[in-house]
Scaffold this motif. Structure first.
Motif, PDB file in Angstrom:
ATOM      1  N   GLY A   7      -9.051  16.254 -39.393  1.00 48.82           N
ATOM      2  CA  GLY A   7      -9.232  17.712 -39.363  1.00 48.82           C
ATOM      3  C   GLY A   7      -7.890  18.412 -39.217  1.00 48.82           C
ATOM      4  O   GLY A   7      -7.615  19.402 -39.903  1.00 48.82           O
ATOM      5  N   GLU A   8      -7.044  17.892 -38.357  1.00 47.22           N
ATOM      6  CA  GLU A   8      -5.726  18.512 -38.132  1.00 47.22           C
ATOM      7  C   GLU A   8      -4.882  18.423 -39.409  1.00 47.22           C
ATOM      8  O   GLU A   8      -4.221  19.385 -39.790  1.00 47.22           O
ATOM      9  N   ALA A   9      -4.901  17.248 -40.046  1.00 47.50           N
ATOM     10  CA  ALA A   9      -4.071  17.074 -41.242  1.00 47.50           C
ATOM     11  C   ALA A   9      -4.548  17.988 -42.372  1.00 47.50           C
ATOM     12  O   ALA A   9      -3.738  18.577 -43.096  1.00 47.50           O
TER      13      ALA A   9
ATOM     14  N   ASP B   3       2.296  22.997 -36.907  1.00 47.34           N
ATOM     15  CA  ASP B   3       1.625  22.621 -35.650  1.00 47.34           C
ATOM     16  C   ASP B   3       0.451  21.684 -35.923  1.00 47.34           C
ATOM     17  O   ASP B   3       0.261  20.674 -35.243  1.00 47.34           O
ATOM     18  N   GLU B   4      -0.372  22.038 -36.924  1.00 49.46           N
ATOM     19  CA  GLU B   4      -1.564  21.215 -37.196  1.00 49.46           C
ATOM     20  C   GLU B   4      -1.153  19.818 -37.676  1.00 49.46           C
ATOM     21  O   GLU B   4      -1.747  18.810 -37.281  1.00 49.46           O
ATOM     22  N   ASP B   5      -0.106  19.763 -38.530  1.00 50.60           N
ATOM     23  CA  ASP B   5       0.408  18.446 -38.957  1.00 50.60           C
ATOM     24  C   ASP B   5       0.843  17.628 -37.753  1.00 50.60           C
ATOM     25  O   ASP B   5       0.591  16.428 -37.670  1.00 50.60           O
ATOM     26  N   LYS B   6       1.513  18.299 -36.837  1.00 51.23           N
ATOM     27  CA  LYS B   6       1.988  17.609 -35.623  1.00 51.23           C
ATOM     28  C   LYS B   6       0.790  17.070 -34.823  1.00 51.23           C
ATOM     29  O   LYS B   6       0.817  15.940 -34.348  1.00 51.23           O
ATOM     30  N   HIS B   7      -0.283  17.861 -34.725  1.00 49.45           N
ATOM     31  CA  HIS B   7      -1.470  17.388 -33.996  1.00 49.45           C
ATOM     32  C   HIS B   7      -2.044  16.144 -34.681  1.00 49.45           C
ATOM     33  O   HIS B   7      -2.464  15.199 -34.021  1.00 49.45           O
ATOM     34  N   GLY B   8      -2.081  16.190 -36.020  1.00 48.02           N
ATOM     35  CA  GLY B   8      -2.581  15.027 -36.760  1.00 48.02           C
ATOM     36  C   GLY B   8      -1.739  13.793 -36.445  1.00 48.02           C
ATOM     37  O   GLY B   8      -2.270  12.705 -36.220  1.00 48.02           O
TER      38      GLY B   8
ATOM     39  N   ASP C 243      -1.023  24.819 -28.025  1.00 46.34           N
ATOM     40  CA  ASP C 243      -0.839  25.255 -29.420  1.00 46.34           C
ATOM     41  C   ASP C 243      -2.077  25.982 -29.931  1.00 46.34           C
ATOM     42  O   ASP C 243      -1.973  27.005 -30.612  1.00 46.34           O
ATOM     43  N   GLU C 244      -3.269  25.448 -29.634  1.00 50.49           N
ATOM     44  CA  GLU C 244      -4.485  26.074 -30.175  1.00 50.49           C
ATOM     45  C   GLU C 244      -4.669  27.481 -29.603  1.00 50.49           C
ATOM     46  O   GLU C 244      -5.150  28.386 -30.285  1.00 50.49           O
ATOM     47  N   GLU C 245      -4.268  27.665 -28.359  1.00 54.30           N
ATOM     48  CA  GLU C 245      -4.332  29.025 -27.790  1.00 54.30           C
ATOM     49  C   GLU C 245      -3.372  29.952 -28.524  1.00 54.30           C
ATOM     50  O   GLU C 245      -3.694  31.118 -28.777  1.00 54.30           O
TER      51      GLU C 245
HETATM   52 FE   LIG Z   1      -4.762  21.698 -34.182  1.00 53.18          FE
END
Ligand SMILES: [Fe+2]
Ligand SMILES: [Fe+2]
Length: 265
Positions: A28-30, A60-65, A156-158
């Motif tokens: 989902g993050e990627a 940020d989302e890539d980093k979460h992935g 990050d999500e906040e």
């Molecule tokens: Fe995320």
């Protein structure tokens, strides 16, 4: 006693359920990272100011992935292919929420209306992400292996949610108010159904692996249906309101490297 904390502990303690949990999250993050990267590249001239923030959102989302994949590697596990019925991001796209991937693959600039759709979709899904991460931080914030990653992603999500509020209010002031309200409402009504279905599918898989009793599975399914019922009866309104956040320009500047979880990325 069945608590969110004990449930997560059970899921994390088993390699197979841990693998499903991290793989679903990483995928989902990627996908979110890819979508934001493409949108940043296609921002129309009239809204160029948004491009760096959208790019930062994607980074940020890539980093979460990468963090979720690193958690898997640390345990000597490979990510698994995410079952379709648990693929939240793809199911939303298939239901017409946000911008179609076909459109994002083309090299044609987006319109301001496209940006409204993107931000409305993000405002709804980032609220879900922020709520989930807040719960994870409550349950796992002091976990020796996962705590730092969970705290970093939650923050990050906040930021992402604050950014969506701020930019949607800016677009509303520029005359897109009605389109924003319509897009938010449509996104929220679809998202809560998709979230319910994905939650049921994930829990069913976890339950099969962990050998949950019929009663335990039924209790968890009832909880998921109850949340959906609450959201359908009016809880969804909290996903479509807009309020200027205390934290302004939350995505101004480059993405913070995952310096708080350096061993993961
Ligand atoms: Fe995320
Ligand atoms: Fe996010």
């Amino acid at each position: 006693m069945l608590s969110a904390k004990s449930l997560f502990q059970e899921i994390l303690d088993n390699d197979e359920t841990f693998r499903l949990f991290c793989s679903v999250a990483a995928s989902g993050e990627a996908q979110g990272g890819w979508e934001n990267g493409r949108i940043a590249a296609l921002v129309p001239e009239s809204r160029r100011d948004l491009a760096p923030k959208i790019a930062r959102h994607g980074a940020d989302e890539d980093k979460h992935g990468r963090i979720f994949n690193a958690l898997l590697r640390k345990r000597g596990l490979e990510p698994l292919e995410v079952p379709r019925e648990t693929d939240y991001t793809m199911l939303l796209e298939a239901r017409g929420i946000g911008l179609a991937h076909d459109k994002l693959r083309r090299d044609e600039p987006l319109t301001e209306h496209d940006l409204v759709l993107y931000l409305a979709h993000s405002r709804v899904t980032e609220q879900r992400a922020a709520a989930q991460m807040t719960m994870l931080r409550r349950c796992l914030g002091d976990h020796p292996d996962l705590g730092r990653a969970v705290r970093l992603i939650a923050e990050d999500e906040e930021n992402h949610l604050a950014y969506c509020h701020e930019e949607l209010l800016r677009l509303a002031a520029a005359g897109h108010g009605r389109a924003i309200q319509r897009a938010l409402r449509e996104s929220a009504l679809v998202e809560m159904r998709v979230y319910r279905d994905v939650s049921l599918a994930v829990m069913a898989r976890m339950g099969r692996v962990l050998g949950w009793s019929k009663a335990k599975s039924a209790l968890l399914a009832a909880g998921i249906h109850a949340l959906y019922g609450y959201e359908r009866l009016g809880g969804w309104r909290r996903m479509v309101s807009l309020r200027m956040p205390e934290r302004r320009n939350a995505l101004g500047g480059p993405a913070k490297p995952a310096s708080e979880a350096p061993e993961l990325v």
